[in-house]
Scaffold this motif. Sequence first.
Motif, PDB file in Angstrom:
ATOM      1  N   ALA A 140     -21.340 -85.759  18.991  1.00 20.70           N
ATOM      2  CA  ALA A 140     -20.122 -84.942  19.010  1.00 20.70           C
ATOM      3  C   ALA A 140     -20.266 -83.790  19.997  1.00 20.70           C
ATOM      4  N   ALA A 141     -21.466 -83.215  20.093  1.00 22.96           N
ATOM      5  CA  ALA A 141     -21.689 -82.091  21.000  1.00 22.96           C
ATOM      6  C   ALA A 141     -21.504 -82.500  22.461  1.00 22.96           C
ATOM      7  N   LYS A 142     -21.727 -83.772  22.777  1.00 21.68           N
ATOM      8  CA  LYS A 142     -21.574 -84.245  24.154  1.00 21.68           C
ATOM      9  C   LYS A 142     -20.108 -84.528  24.511  1.00 21.68           C
ATOM     10  N   THR A 143     -19.240 -84.469  23.503  1.00 23.51           N
ATOM     11  CA  THR A 143     -17.826 -84.765  23.724  1.00 23.51           C
ATOM     12  C   THR A 143     -17.141 -83.546  24.328  1.00 23.51           C
ATOM     13  N   ASP A 144     -16.550 -83.748  25.510  1.00 21.67           N
ATOM     14  CA  ASP A 144     -15.858 -82.653  26.200  1.00 21.67           C
ATOM     15  C   ASP A 144     -14.340 -82.772  26.087  1.00 21.67           C
ATOM     16  N   ASP A 145     -13.854 -83.831  25.470  1.00 23.46           N
ATOM     17  CA  ASP A 145     -12.419 -84.089  25.406  1.00 23.46           C
ATOM     18  C   ASP A 145     -11.747 -83.117  24.426  1.00 23.46           C
ATOM     19  N   PRO A 146     -10.941 -82.187  24.919  1.00 20.62           N
ATOM     20  CA  PRO A 146     -10.305 -81.215  24.024  1.00 20.62           C
ATOM     21  C   PRO A 146      -9.329 -81.861  23.040  1.00 20.62           C
ATOM     22  N   LYS A 147      -8.737 -82.986  23.432  1.00 15.18           N
ATOM     23  CA  LYS A 147      -7.816 -83.669  22.517  1.00 15.18           C
ATOM     24  C   LYS A 147      -8.576 -84.208  21.311  1.00 15.18           C
ATOM     25  N   ARG A 148      -9.755 -84.745  21.573  1.00 17.05           N
ATOM     26  CA  ARG A 148     -10.570 -85.295  20.480  1.00 17.05           C
ATOM     27  C   ARG A 148     -10.975 -84.161  19.531  1.00 17.05           C
ATOM     28  N   TRP A 149     -11.377 -83.016  20.101  1.00 15.10           N
ATOM     29  CA  TRP A 149     -11.763 -81.865  19.264  1.00 15.10           C
ATOM     30  C   TRP A 149     -10.551 -81.369  18.465  1.00 15.10           C
ATOM     31  N   ALA A 150      -9.399 -81.329  19.090  1.00 13.66           N
ATOM     32  CA  ALA A 150      -8.179 -80.894  18.398  1.00 13.66           C
ATOM     33  C   ALA A 150      -7.844 -81.846  17.248  1.00 13.66           C
ATOM     34  N   HIS A 151      -8.031 -83.138  17.492  1.00 10.94           N
ATOM     35  CA  HIS A 151      -7.775 -84.150  16.447  1.00 10.94           C
ATOM     36  C   HIS A 151      -8.748 -83.954  15.282  1.00 10.94           C
ATOM     37  N   TRP A 152     -10.021 -83.757  15.621  1.00  7.96           N
ATOM     38  CA  TRP A 152     -11.018 -83.543  14.560  1.00  7.96           C
ATOM     39  C   TRP A 152     -10.694 -82.275  13.762  1.00  7.96           C
ATOM     40  N   GLN A 153     -10.209 -81.259  14.444  1.00  4.46           N
ATOM     41  CA  GLN A 153      -9.846 -80.021  13.753  1.00  4.46           C
ATOM     42  C   GLN A 153      -8.674 -80.254  12.798  1.00  4.46           C
ATOM     43  N   GLU A 154      -7.688 -81.023  13.230  1.00  2.74           N
ATOM     44  CA  GLU A 154      -6.544 -81.326  12.361  1.00  2.74           C
ATOM     45  C   GLU A 154      -7.002 -82.046  11.107  1.00  2.74           C
ATOM     46  N   ILE A 155      -7.872 -83.029  11.282  1.00  4.21           N
ATOM     47  CA  ILE A 155      -8.377 -83.792  10.129  1.00  4.21           C
ATOM     48  C   ILE A 155      -9.152 -82.866   9.193  1.00  4.21           C
ATOM     49  N   GLY A 156      -9.987 -82.015   9.783  1.00  5.08           N
ATOM     50  CA  GLY A 156     -10.776 -81.076   8.983  1.00  5.08           C
ATOM     51  C   GLY A 156      -9.904 -80.076   8.256  1.00  5.08           C
ATOM     52  N   ASP A 157      -8.904 -79.535   8.936  1.00  2.95           N
ATOM     53  CA  ASP A 157      -7.980 -78.591   8.306  1.00  2.95           C
ATOM     54  C   ASP A 157      -7.273 -79.241   7.118  1.00  2.95           C
ATOM     55  N   ALA A 158      -6.857 -80.489   7.295  1.00  6.51           N
ATOM     56  CA  ALA A 158      -6.144 -81.190   6.227  1.00  6.51           C
ATOM     57  C   ALA A 158      -7.034 -81.378   5.006  1.00  6.51           C
ATOM     58  N   LEU A 159      -8.288 -81.788   5.218  1.00  2.00           N
ATOM     59  CA  LEU A 159      -9.192 -82.000   4.084  1.00  2.00           C
ATOM     60  C   LEU A 159      -9.519 -80.680   3.392  1.00  2.00           C
ATOM     61  N   LEU A 160      -9.745 -79.638   4.172  1.00  2.00           N
ATOM     62  CA  LEU A 160     -10.045 -78.336   3.565  1.00  2.00           C
ATOM     63  C   LEU A 160      -8.848 -77.817   2.767  1.00  2.00           C
ATOM     64  N   ALA A 161      -7.649 -78.011   3.287  1.00  2.00           N
ATOM     65  CA  ALA A 161      -6.449 -77.599   2.572  1.00  2.00           C
ATOM     66  C   ALA A 161      -6.304 -78.388   1.284  1.00  2.00           C
ATOM     67  N   GLU A 162      -6.588 -79.679   1.346  1.00  2.00           N
ATOM     68  CA  GLU A 162      -6.503 -80.541   0.161  1.00  2.00           C
ATOM     69  C   GLU A 162      -7.492 -80.100  -0.910  1.00  2.00           C
ATOM     70  N   LYS A 163      -8.693 -79.734  -0.488  1.00  2.00           N
ATOM     71  CA  LYS A 163      -9.730 -79.311  -1.429  1.00  2.00           C
ATOM     72  C   LYS A 163      -9.575 -77.859  -1.855  1.00  2.00           C
ATOM     73  N   GLY A 164      -8.619 -77.130  -1.239  1.00  2.00           N
ATOM     74  CA  GLY A 164      -8.397 -75.744  -1.587  1.00  2.00           C
ATOM     75  C   GLY A 164      -9.480 -74.822  -1.075  1.00  2.00           C
ATOM     76  N   ASP A 165     -10.067 -75.203   0.062  1.00  2.00           N
ATOM     77  CA  ASP A 165     -11.186 -74.433   0.619  1.00  2.00           C
ATOM     78  C   ASP A 165     -10.924 -74.142   2.090  1.00  2.00           C
ATOM     79  N   ALA A 166      -9.712 -73.700   2.411  1.00  2.00           N
ATOM     80  CA  ALA A 166      -9.328 -73.509   3.799  1.00  2.00           C
ATOM     81  C   ALA A 166     -10.075 -72.370   4.465  1.00  2.00           C
ATOM     82  N   GLY A 167     -10.734 -71.509   3.709  1.00  2.00           N
ATOM     83  CA  GLY A 167     -11.468 -70.382   4.281  1.00  2.00           C
ATOM     84  C   GLY A 167     -12.829 -70.739   4.813  1.00  2.00           C
ATOM     85  N   THR A 168     -13.307 -71.944   4.598  1.00  2.00           N
ATOM     86  CA  THR A 168     -14.662 -72.328   5.016  1.00  2.00           C
ATOM     87  C   THR A 168     -14.782 -72.484   6.495  1.00  2.00           C
TER      88      THR A 168
END
Length: 142
Positions: free
Chosen positions: A114-142
């Motif tokens: 993942a660290a070798k990935t320079d594609d900002p779209k891929r990072w943005a996608h991963w962030q969206e997925i992560g935000d959604a899971l954290l919101a679902e778990k009620g831990d958006a502050g992590t």
Amino acid sequence: MNRDEWLHNRVMYLKSLKARTEPQQLLVLLAEKPDRSAGGNQLLAALIRLEQANDRAAEARLAAAKLIQSSKRQSAKAERKARAHRLIQQGVLFDLAGLAHRSREELLGLLLAAAKTDDPKRWAHWQEIGDALLAEKGDAGT
């Protein structure tokens, strides 16, 4: 402690030193001289004030050094605590992603890829997925 006691104790201390400053040497000589002139008494009083000021300055330097060391220890402790907190939070992410059963080597390989990935779209996608899971778990502050 009165002035005579202080002077006696200070002269004893100064005599125990291997090296004395010129004012300290003169203080010892004048303090031990039984028949001082008025000028000698005046000089002795000035030397006593000087030695007391030097003593207070040394105490102040020691107190400042102690405060600095205490501050450094507290800062280091706070940094260790913040690091431990950050590492625990990152460990929780592996649990949330369902990767807790994977080995350290597998997880490190995944992170290196993942660290070798320079594609900002891929990072943005991963962030969206992560935000959604954290919101679902009620831990958006992590």
